[in-house]
Motif scaffolding. Structure first.
Motif, PDB file in Angstrom:
ATOM      1  N   UNK A 101       0.841  -1.201   0.000  1.00  0.00           N
ATOM      2  CA  UNK A 101       0.000   0.000   0.000  1.00  0.00           C
ATOM      3  C   UNK A 101       0.867   1.238   0.000  1.00  0.00           C
ATOM      4  N   UNK A 102       0.418   2.249  -0.688  1.00  0.00           N
ATOM      5  CA  UNK A 102       1.147   3.514  -0.794  1.00  0.00           C
ATOM      6  C   UNK A 102       2.525   3.267  -1.389  1.00  0.00           C
ATOM      7  N   UNK A 103       2.561   2.462  -2.477  1.00  0.00           N
ATOM      8  CA  UNK A 103       3.835   2.026  -3.009  1.00  0.00           C
ATOM      9  C   UNK A 103       4.612   3.128  -3.677  1.00  0.00           C
ATOM     10  N   UNK A 104       3.928   4.096  -4.220  1.00  0.00           N
ATOM     11  CA  UNK A 104       4.618   5.156  -4.944  1.00  0.00           C
ATOM     12  C   UNK A 104       4.475   6.452  -4.174  1.00  0.00           C
TER      13      UNK A 104
ATOM     14  N   UNK B 230      -4.052   6.936  -1.115  1.00  0.00           N
ATOM     15  CA  UNK B 230      -5.160   5.993  -1.279  1.00  0.00           C
ATOM     16  C   UNK B 230      -5.684   6.060  -2.710  1.00  0.00           C
ATOM     17  N   UNK B 231      -5.833   7.275  -3.232  1.00  0.00           N
ATOM     18  CA  UNK B 231      -6.353   7.421  -4.595  1.00  0.00           C
ATOM     19  C   UNK B 231      -5.417   6.795  -5.614  1.00  0.00           C
ATOM     20  N   UNK B 232      -4.125   6.860  -5.355  1.00  0.00           N
ATOM     21  CA  UNK B 232      -3.169   6.269  -6.292  1.00  0.00           C
ATOM     22  C   UNK B 232      -3.302   4.748  -6.320  1.00  0.00           C
ATOM     23  N   UNK B 233      -3.439   4.132  -5.161  1.00  0.00           N
ATOM     24  CA  UNK B 233      -3.613   2.681  -5.116  1.00  0.00           C
ATOM     25  C   UNK B 233      -4.932   2.260  -5.752  1.00  0.00           C
ATOM     26  N   UNK B 234      -5.992   3.032  -5.499  1.00  0.00           N
ATOM     27  CA  UNK B 234      -7.287   2.716  -6.104  1.00  0.00           C
ATOM     28  C   UNK B 234      -7.214   2.878  -7.619  1.00  0.00           C
ATOM     29  N   UNK B 235      -6.555   3.927  -8.083  1.00  0.00           N
ATOM     30  CA  UNK B 235      -6.416   4.134  -9.520  1.00  0.00           C
ATOM     31  C   UNK B 235      -5.686   2.992 -10.188  1.00  0.00           C
ATOM     32  N   UNK B 236      -4.719   2.405  -9.510  1.00  0.00           N
ATOM     33  CA  UNK B 236      -3.986   1.278 -10.079  1.00  0.00           C
ATOM     34  C   UNK B 236      -4.860   0.020 -10.136  1.00  0.00           C
TER      35      UNK B 236
ATOM     36  N   UNK C  97      -3.749  14.008  -9.691  1.00  0.00           N
ATOM     37  CA  UNK C  97      -2.436  13.532 -10.103  1.00  0.00           C
ATOM     38  C   UNK C  97      -2.143  12.112  -9.668  1.00  0.00           C
ATOM     39  N   UNK C  98      -2.162  11.832  -8.360  1.00  0.00           N
ATOM     40  CA  UNK C  98      -1.807  10.477  -7.914  1.00  0.00           C
ATOM     41  C   UNK C  98      -2.755   9.405  -8.427  1.00  0.00           C
TER      42      UNK C  98
ATOM     43  N   UNK D 195      -3.130  20.107 -16.722  1.00  0.00           N
ATOM     44  CA  UNK D 195      -1.840  19.612 -17.170  1.00  0.00           C
ATOM     45  C   UNK D 195      -1.196  18.706 -16.138  1.00  0.00           C
ATOM     46  N   UNK D 196      -1.433  18.940 -14.849  1.00  0.00           N
ATOM     47  CA  UNK D 196      -0.826  18.102 -13.826  1.00  0.00           C
ATOM     48  C   UNK D 196      -1.301  16.673 -13.919  1.00  0.00           C
ATOM     49  N   UNK D 197      -2.590  16.497 -14.151  1.00  0.00           N
ATOM     50  CA  UNK D 197      -3.150  15.146 -14.269  1.00  0.00           C
ATOM     51  C   UNK D 197      -2.537  14.427 -15.458  1.00  0.00           C
ATOM     52  N   UNK D 198      -2.518  15.078 -16.612  1.00  0.00           N
ATOM     53  CA  UNK D 198      -2.034  14.416 -17.821  1.00  0.00           C
ATOM     54  C   UNK D 198      -0.516  14.249 -17.813  1.00  0.00           C
ATOM     55  N   UNK D 199       0.212  15.247 -17.302  1.00  0.00           N
ATOM     56  CA  UNK D 199       1.662  15.125 -17.275  1.00  0.00           C
ATOM     57  C   UNK D 199       2.096  13.990 -16.358  1.00  0.00           C
ATOM     58  N   UNK D 200       1.383  13.810 -15.244  1.00  0.00           N
ATOM     59  CA  UNK D 200       1.712  12.704 -14.354  1.00  0.00           C
ATOM     60  C   UNK D 200       1.551  11.364 -15.045  1.00  0.00           C
TER      61      UNK D 200
END
Length: 577
Positions: free
Chosen positions: A9-12, A142-148, A172-173, A211-216
């Motif tokens: 969890x929270x790997x990145x 949390x959002x990054x893990x869910x997005x993955x 972004x995440x 741009x932050x969302x897409x650049x990420x």
């Protein structure tokens, strides 16, 4: 129900400060089912110690094996079983109550690692809603893990958010995670973000609202699926395509620099790709391989950036730039960059370095920097060095500037009252920074006293204090004091030399930040500025930030100023430059 993934969890890791300026597209048309999020509480909330009678019986029963364990292995085993057996539907209550306190212990980390994996896999939306409401600092991870794990559901939730600040926190995440989980869906999202969003109000730098969302996503895709990204990016708008190609090249060079250079050397636009990928992450690789670059690439790299000169300053300070076809003007900049590093290591080398071909601005900078550094440790040696280079001891000249910026070598001075404002001009840089930190604790009455004291200062002192208050030199003061300092400098300088004014970007950033945090105060400040182009830019930046979450109020304010046509003309001129 999804199978619990074997992922940490929270790997990145994710830097929250980087996404503060991202905004959602299409704020005017929100679906009726948009999530309603409860107000957040502090991320550092402390759970009070609870007596046995305060713990519900069912919780006490689950905690009993853990409390009975004595050895470390027994505790870890009991914690693991607890984390694996708790129903996911109960986790929100356990997290909020703090039955297992968050601590840097193996047992605590294991509990939140296992339960977090299970929660985000089985109910990612529920977990994210909980953190939005109760522990915002962890919502991005949390959002990054869910997005993955479930990019479709995660993006649906993101698009339905009403509050642009909520969107900015996770866009972004969440997108980065989705780029790992489903590269093709993320690719479709990149183009949608860039084409659907309007150019950000006040977008003098040309950034898009999303741009932050897409650049990420591009950053992640360049590493996780570079061939797919390259294929899809071929049909993108040129600016976005170039961004993707630069990231792909960075990934290629970071993985194997020599092999990456060899591959680029065989392509028609290989040098262009190589230069487009330059960034601080690759500086060490560039520095270690400069003598192995294809013919003509080294001069091109030196012409693009001074960073290489800082990596091996002795070599590049004495380099024969004319022999490499580099202009005298660029060579001066490279020598100055190398000299700055050399002086930081040994300020006594100043006379030697001043003998080189440098422009006057660089010479002045090196003089002040070396004398300032040396004076902080040995004032006598600094005075000796000053005499050696033939510098005047006039306090209004470079010597005085060096002393004003030098670290304090005497007893520290403290700001005890706003009435002392005029005394600060003769203080060391450390003492000035300490004074500004003290100002940050002032109440409204003390801030008003300091503003009155500022108005009574002589012009020379007011300029020095204005730079200090604005944050141009050292720590920034509270917003009203920063505003007064910037207002004085804008009034003093006028619109002359707008493009050359190194402080102008800082002023714009300040206006944008204050416009987002306290739009009414920022609006009053802007209205007090002298008429001119700088004032227009301040209006533009305040309106941009204010309009990101209350576009009607921002538009009404701009209309009340009667500046709509001038702002449109300003934007038109900027786009033509």
């Amino acid at each position: 129900m999804k199978t619990t993934p074997q992922l940490p969890l929270l790997a990145v890791s994710f830097a929250l400060a980087a996404i503060g300026g991202w905004f959602a597209a299409g704020q005017g048309d929100q679906p009726a089912s948009a999530p309603e999020l409860a107000p957040a509480k502090s991320a550092d909330r402390k759970h009070p110690a609870r007596s046995a009678r305060e713990i519900p019986p069912e919780v006490a029963a689950r905690l009993a094996p853990l409390r009975a364990a004595k050895a470390t292995e027994e505790k870890l085993r009991a914690m693991t079983l607890l984390a694996q057996s708790l129903p996911v539907s109960d986790l929100a209550a356990w997290y909020e109550a703090g039955w297992i306190p968050r601590r840097e212990t193996v047992e605590s980390l294991q509990f939140y690692h296992i339960t977090g994996q299970r929660w985000v896999a089985e109910d990612g939306e529920g977990m994210l809603r909980f953190h939005f409401a109760k522990d915002r600092a962890r919502a991005a991870d949390v959002s990054q893990d869910w997005g993955r794990l479930d990019p479709t559901a995660a993006f649906k939730f993101l698009d339905a958010l009403k509050d642009p600040k909520d969107f900015a926190l996770i866009a972004g995440p969440l997108s980065w995670g989705a780029a790992y989980g489903d590269p093709r869906q993320a690719l479709a999202r990149v183009l949608r973000c860039q084409t659907a969003a309007e150019i950000r109000a006040g977008g003098e730098n040309g950034h898009l609202r999303n741009s932050g969302e897409s650049e990420g996503m591009i950053n992640v895709l360049a590493r996780s699926a570079p061939d797919l990204l390259k294929q899809e990016a071929a049909g993108w708008p040129e600016k976005l395509r170039r961004r993707a190609m630069d990231e792909i090249t960075r990934g290629l060079l970071a993985k194997d620099f020599a092999a990456g250079v060899a591959k680029l050397a065989g392509e028609a636009d290989g040098l262009e790709q190589f230069l487009g990928a330059t960034c601080w992450e690759l500086n060490e690789k560039y520095a270690a391989s400069v003598d192995k670059l294809p013919e003509g690439w080294l001069p091109a790299l030196l012409n693009k950036s001074n960073k290489l000169a800082e990596s091996d300053p002795d070599r590049w300070f004495a380099a024969d730039y004319a022999g490499m076809g580099i202009t005298e003007e660029k060579a001066r900049g490279l020598r100055a960059a190398a000299a700055r590093v050399l002086l930081y290591r040994s300020p006594e080398r100043l006379p030697e370095l001043l003998a080189a071909d440098l422009d006057q601005r660089s010479r002045d900078y090196l003089i002040v920097t070396s004398l300032r550094q040396l004076y902080g440790t040995d004032p006598a040696k600094a005075a000796e060095l000053r005499d050696q280079i033939g510098l005047s001891a006039d306090m209004d000249g470079l010597w005085g500037k060096a002393l004003a910026e030098a670290p304090s070598n005497g007893p520290p001075k403290y700001l005890d009252s706003p009435s002392q404002l005029g005394e600060i001009t003769s203080w060391s840089r450390d003492d000035k920074d300490r004074a500004v930190v003290k100002m940050q604790a002032w109440d409204e009455g003390q801030i008003q006293q300091s503003l009155k004291a500022f108005e009574t200062l002589p012009d020379g002192d007011r300029h020095s204090i204005a730079e200090m208050l604005s944050g141009l030199k050292g720590e920034p003061a509270p917003m009203p004091l920063r505003a007064e300092g910037i207002r004085y400098l804008i009034t003093e300088q006028g619109d002359t030399g707008l493009k050359e004014d190194r402080n102008f970007r800082y002023f714009c950033e300040f206006a944008g930040k204050w416009g987002g945090d306290e739009p009414a105060a920022a609006a009053r400040w802007v209205e007090s500025l002298p008429t001119g182009e700088k004032r227009l830019w301040m209006v533009k930046n305040v309106a941009a930030s204010w309009g990101s979450y209350n576009p009607q109020a921002a538009a009404k304010w701009v209309d009340s100023l009667g500046l709509k046509e001038q702002l449109q003309e300003l934007g038109k001129r900027k786009s033509e430059e």
